[in-house]
Design a protein around this motif. Structure first.
Motif, mmCIF file in Angstrom:
data_model
loop_
_atom_site.group_PDB
_atom_site.id
_atom_site.type_symbol
_atom_site.label_atom_id
_atom_site.label_comp_id
_atom_site.label_asym_id
_atom_site.label_seq_id
_atom_site.Cartn_x
_atom_site.Cartn_y
_atom_site.Cartn_z
ATOM 1 N N ALA A 42 0.831 -1.204 0.000
ATOM 2 C CA ALA A 42 0.000 0.000 0.000
ATOM 3 C C ALA A 42 0.865 1.254 0.000
ATOM 4 O O ALA A 42 0.555 2.232 -0.694
ATOM 5 N N ASP A 43 1.940 1.238 0.751
ATOM 6 C CA ASP A 43 2.853 2.391 0.770
ATOM 7 C C ASP A 43 3.506 2.596 -0.590
ATOM 8 O O ASP A 43 3.666 3.727 -1.054
ATOM 9 N N GLU A 44 3.895 1.502 -1.252
ATOM 10 C CA GLU A 44 4.487 1.604 -2.587
ATOM 11 C C GLU A 44 3.481 2.172 -3.591
ATOM 12 O O GLU A 44 3.818 3.026 -4.408
ATOM 13 N N ALA A 45 2.249 1.708 -3.527
ATOM 14 C CA ALA A 45 1.221 2.202 -4.446
ATOM 15 C C ALA A 45 0.898 3.671 -4.183
ATOM 16 O O ALA A 45 0.650 4.431 -5.117
ATOM 17 N N ALA A 46 0.934 4.082 -2.916
ATOM 18 C CA ALA A 46 0.638 5.463 -2.587
ATOM 19 C C ALA A 46 1.729 6.417 -3.060
ATOM 20 O O ALA A 46 1.464 7.588 -3.318
ATOM 21 N N SER A 47 2.954 5.928 -3.177
ATOM 22 C CA SER A 47 4.052 6.792 -3.588
ATOM 23 C C SER A 47 4.227 6.883 -5.105
ATOM 24 O O SER A 47 5.065 7.654 -5.580
ATOM 25 N N ILE A 48 3.475 6.138 -5.871
ATOM 26 C CA ILE A 48 3.613 6.148 -7.325
ATOM 27 C C ILE A 48 3.422 7.551 -7.917
ATOM 28 O O ILE A 48 4.234 7.992 -8.737
ATOM 29 N N PRO A 49 2.402 8.326 -7.549
ATOM 30 C CA PRO A 49 2.240 9.653 -8.155
ATOM 31 C C PRO A 49 3.360 10.628 -7.811
ATOM 32 O O PRO A 49 3.553 11.621 -8.504
ATOM 33 N N LEU A 50 4.105 10.377 -6.763
ATOM 34 C CA LEU A 50 5.144 11.295 -6.322
ATOM 35 C C LEU A 50 6.516 10.971 -6.913
ATOM 36 O O LEU A 50 7.460 11.743 -6.734
ATOM 37 N N ARG A 51 6.636 9.874 -7.623
ATOM 38 C CA ARG A 51 7.914 9.473 -8.203
ATOM 39 C C ARG A 51 8.276 10.340 -9.402
ATOM 40 O O ARG A 51 7.419 10.743 -10.180
ATOM 41 N N GLU A 52 9.552 10.608 -9.524
ATOM 42 C CA GLU A 52 10.062 11.307 -10.698
ATOM 43 C C GLU A 52 10.952 10.346 -11.450
ATOM 44 O O GLU A 52 12.069 10.052 -11.032
ATOM 45 N N ASP A 53 10.441 9.822 -12.528
ATOM 46 C CA ASP A 53 11.217 8.838 -13.305
ATOM 47 C C ASP A 53 12.039 9.502 -14.376
ATOM 48 O O ASP A 53 11.734 10.378 -15.047
#
Length: 53
Positions: A42-53
């Protein structure tokens, strides 16, 4: 079947098997949410929008 008989049959089904089905569904959701490793996913999924790839 008369209208009253249909209502009685459906009411009997909801009182027995319907309630059992809802209870099993609820138990399944609770076990799915509180399974081991669920917080990390859940923490990994919640951080997806905040990632800068």
């Amino acid at each position: 079947m008369e209208g009253t008989e249909i209502y009685t049959a459906m009411r009997h089904f909801a009182d027995s098997w319907g309630m059992l089905g809802m209870a099993l569904f609820f138990l399944g959701v609770v076990l799915f949410v509180f399974r081991p490793g669920a917080k990390k996913l859940a923490d990994e999924a919640a951080s997806i929008p905040l990632r800068e790839d």
